[in-house]
Design a protein around this motif. Structure first.
Motif, PDB file in Angstrom:
ATOM      1  N   ASP A  70       5.734  30.505 -30.142  1.00  0.00           N
ATOM      2  CA  ASP A  70       4.872  30.535 -28.964  1.00  0.00           C
ATOM      3  C   ASP A  70       4.160  31.888 -28.959  1.00  0.00           C
ATOM      4  N   TRP A  71       3.176  32.014 -28.095  1.00  0.00           N
ATOM      5  CA  TRP A  71       2.307  33.196 -28.163  1.00  0.00           C
ATOM      6  C   TRP A  71       3.077  34.490 -27.953  1.00  0.00           C
ATOM      7  N   LEU A  72       4.002  34.516 -26.992  1.00  0.00           N
ATOM      8  CA  LEU A  72       4.719  35.750 -26.695  1.00  0.00           C
ATOM      9  C   LEU A  72       5.632  36.153 -27.854  1.00  0.00           C
ATOM     10  N   LYS A  73       6.307  35.189 -28.449  1.00  0.00           N
ATOM     11  CA  LYS A  73       7.130  35.497 -29.628  1.00  0.00           C
ATOM     12  C   LYS A  73       6.272  36.117 -30.720  1.00  0.00           C
ATOM     13  N   GLY A  74       5.106  35.533 -30.942  1.00  0.00           N
ATOM     14  CA  GLY A  74       4.224  36.041 -31.987  1.00  0.00           C
ATOM     15  C   GLY A  74       3.701  37.436 -31.688  1.00  0.00           C
ATOM     16  N   ALA A  75       3.333  37.663 -30.421  1.00  0.00           N
ATOM     17  CA  ALA A  75       2.803  38.974 -30.043  1.00  0.00           C
ATOM     18  C   ALA A  75       3.843  40.071 -30.227  1.00  0.00           C
ATOM     19  N   LEU A  76       5.109  39.715 -30.066  1.00  0.00           N
ATOM     20  CA  LEU A  76       6.183  40.698 -30.223  1.00  0.00           C
ATOM     21  C   LEU A  76       6.672  40.799 -31.667  1.00  0.00           C
ATOM     22  N   ALA A  77       6.143  39.964 -32.555  1.00  0.00           N
ATOM     23  CA  ALA A  77       6.499  40.032 -33.974  1.00  0.00           C
ATOM     24  C   ALA A  77       5.586  41.017 -34.698  1.00  0.00           C
ATOM     25  N   THR A  78       5.404  42.180 -34.081  1.00  0.00           N
ATOM     26  CA  THR A  78       4.588  43.254 -34.647  1.00  0.00           C
ATOM     27  C   THR A  78       5.357  44.558 -34.457  1.00  0.00           C
ATOM     28  N   VAL A  79       4.925  45.603 -35.136  1.00  0.00           N
ATOM     29  CA  VAL A  79       5.669  46.855 -35.088  1.00  0.00           C
ATOM     30  C   VAL A  79       4.714  48.033 -34.968  1.00  0.00           C
ATOM     31  N   ASP A  80       5.057  48.971 -34.110  1.00  0.00           N
ATOM     32  CA  ASP A  80       4.309  50.220 -34.010  1.00  0.00           C
ATOM     33  C   ASP A  80       4.740  51.169 -35.125  1.00  0.00           C
ATOM     34  N   ARG A  81       3.794  51.945 -35.634  1.00  0.00           N
ATOM     35  CA  ARG A  81       4.067  52.897 -36.714  1.00  0.00           C
ATOM     36  C   ARG A  81       3.608  54.287 -36.286  1.00  0.00           C
ATOM     37  N   ASP A  82       4.113  55.290 -36.991  1.00  0.00           N
ATOM     38  CA  ASP A  82       3.775  56.680 -36.682  1.00  0.00           C
ATOM     39  C   ASP A  82       3.027  57.294 -37.864  1.00  0.00           C
ATOM     40  N   TYR A  83       1.736  57.605 -37.645  1.00  0.00           N
ATOM     41  CA  TYR A  83       0.911  58.225 -38.675  1.00  0.00           C
ATOM     42  C   TYR A  83       0.713  59.718 -38.425  1.00  0.00           C
ATOM     43  N   GLY A  84       1.549  60.287 -37.580  1.00  0.00           N
ATOM     44  CA  GLY A  84       1.435  61.717 -37.306  1.00  0.00           C
ATOM     45  C   GLY A  84       0.136  62.042 -36.595  1.00  0.00           C
ATOM     46  N   ILE A  85      -0.548  63.077 -37.053  1.00  0.00           N
ATOM     47  CA  ILE A  85      -1.799  63.510 -36.419  1.00  0.00           C
ATOM     48  C   ILE A  85      -2.872  62.429 -36.490  1.00  0.00           C
ATOM     49  N   LEU A  86      -2.765  61.534 -37.470  1.00  0.00           N
ATOM     50  CA  LEU A  86      -3.773  60.478 -37.611  1.00  0.00           C
ATOM     51  C   LEU A  86      -3.682  59.444 -36.493  1.00  0.00           C
TER      52      LEU A  86
END
Length: 346
Positions: A252-268
């Protein structure tokens, strides 16, 4: 949504344009430095200086790309015509067909995590991966695969829908009558193509006037960096051993939206307008301006708890780890038969 301060959903024309002007000012300043201080350099200094310019300018122009992407989500202003005008100009300048990308990317947001309907970086099941995969499942093979992905991945996706969902017929972002687009969208696909062709013609005229090497040094190098970063950013946002995918019985849409991950690119992170470390919030509320996304992310973390995904692994280390561990997906071995997880055992 109630946990997020209401002002986070407000779009400001002045504030949005301030980021456009800021990015373009930095880009023109870098061009000035390159034309006045790098071009006169003799070898070997010029060979060392140009790649530095390409990388720094490419990072800045990736920020411009992100703003154009935001226009496609109607997150730039309250006026659709203004968002489309700004998005068309900025994306065309980076050889991106604005409306084509807008529509396919919107469908990606509507179907994230679905193995049947998601638009991009759709993982394959083991039975569908190529015979050559086992020969590339080693450090040199992964380096080659990532190199091709970061240099050619974006143009191959636009031209041939490589890594995209399966369509009947020739799927191409430049083809107005292709299966990616509906009848009501086709006129705007022509407009997207016209924007890209206009920029290509301008580059041709520059090459005639100043030489092909000039165009490659000032524009081509940074553009390759932009293309590489947008593939890398998207790849790492949607590829991680802890991210599930779903078939139609579980998705379902909410499951899919949460199947992502934030990343840390530092200063970028700041240079890229935080598209890197606020991606979960972006999938939940895609019309939210980027300058409110950090505040919104902080507000939703306590509510999502373990369903909020963040990985601070250094980006280039994560890139090779994901290439090693996320080769294909297979069904959950428990009761959730409609859930698929990454695996790498060939």
């Amino acid at each position: 949504k109630k946990a997020i301060p209401p002002h986070c959903f407000q779009r400001s024309v002045i504030r949005s344009f301030s980021y456009v002007f800021y990015d373009l000012t930095i880009a023109f300043l870098l061009y000035y430095i390159a034309s006045n201080y790098i071009q006169p350099l003799s070898q070997p200094l010029s060979s060392l200086a140009w790649p530095v310019y390409w990388f720094v300018q490419g990072c800045v122009l990736t920020g411009v790309w992100v703003i154009a992407h935001e226009c496609g989500h109607h997150a730039f202003s309250d006026y659709q015509w203004l968002d489309d005008t700004v998005g068309l100009i900025l994306h065309s300048a980076l050889l991106v067909p604005y409306f084509s990308w807008k529509y396919s990317h919107r469908r990606h947001h509507s179907n994230t995590g679905s193995i049947e309907r998601d638009e991009v970086f759709v993982p394959k099941q083991k039975s569908a991966i190529g015979w050559y995969s086992k020969y590339l499942n080693n450090p040199p093979g992964r380096f080659l695969t990532l190199t091709i992905q970061l240099t050619l991945g974006w143009p191959l996706y636009l031209a041939f829908n490589v890594s995209g969902r399966h369509y009947e017929g020739f799927a191409c972002h430049y083809h107005p009558y292709g299966p990616i687009f509906s009848d009501r969208e086709r006129l705007q696909i022509f407009l997207s193509d016209a924007g890209v062709l206009a920029v290509v013609y301008g580059l041709y005229r520059l090459a005639v006037a100043k030489g092909l090497a000039w165009v490659v040094c000032y524009y081509g190098g940074p553009l390759m960096v932009v293309n590489g970063f947008l593939v890398l950013i998207t790849y790492l946002q949607h590829t991680h051993p802890s991210l599930p995918h779903y078939d139609s019985s579980e998705w379902d849409w909410l499951k899919g939206a949460l199947a992502t991950v934030d990343r840390d690119y530092g200063i970028l992170n700041k240079v890229f307008h935080n598209i890197t470390d606020t991606h979960v919030a972006h999938h939940l509320f895609s019309t939210m301006p980027h300058y409110h996304a950090m505040e919104a992310t902080k507000a939703i973390k306590p509510i999502l708890g373990d369903y909020y995904q963040l990985d601070r692994t250094p980006v280039f280390k994560a890139m090779f780890r994901e290439a090693k561990e996320c080769i294909y997906i297979q069904r959950d071995e428990g009761d959730q038969k409609g859930v698929f997880w990454y695996n790498n055992k060939l």
